[in-house]
Enzyme design. Sequence first.
Site: not given
Length: 130
Positions: A88, A52, A41, A43, A54
């Site tokens: 996701c 994310c 992930n 941010e 994924e």
Amino acid sequence: MSHDLFQAATAAMAKAYAPYSKFPVGAALRTEDGRVFSGANIEVASYPEGWCAETTALGHYIMAGGGKITEIAVVAERMARITPCGGCRQRLAEFTSPDTKLYLCDDAGIVETVTMGQMLPYGFEGEILK
């Protein structure tokens, strides 16, 4: 063979950029031909504009030419048995089948194995849009 997918997800998690939530996540997926793509992930200060683990793994997968995804592993540092978020789940469903294995992990390994069909039983299907 699933343990190596857990290890790839864990290695990806170590590279997460999560300075705000302090909630690193890693994901790894395997294609039918054995290739593994991982992601963490990422941010940014403007919530919710990060992405994310994924999604990162899927980006690597698409850029490498894609293929049939057969297995996925997801791990989080601060939460055992993490599952992909709703967005996701839909993103993964775009490139998987309902019987694709999804390994939910804790810091020691795989805790539970489910299928994408179990995680997203009523997901949108791209075929209806064509």
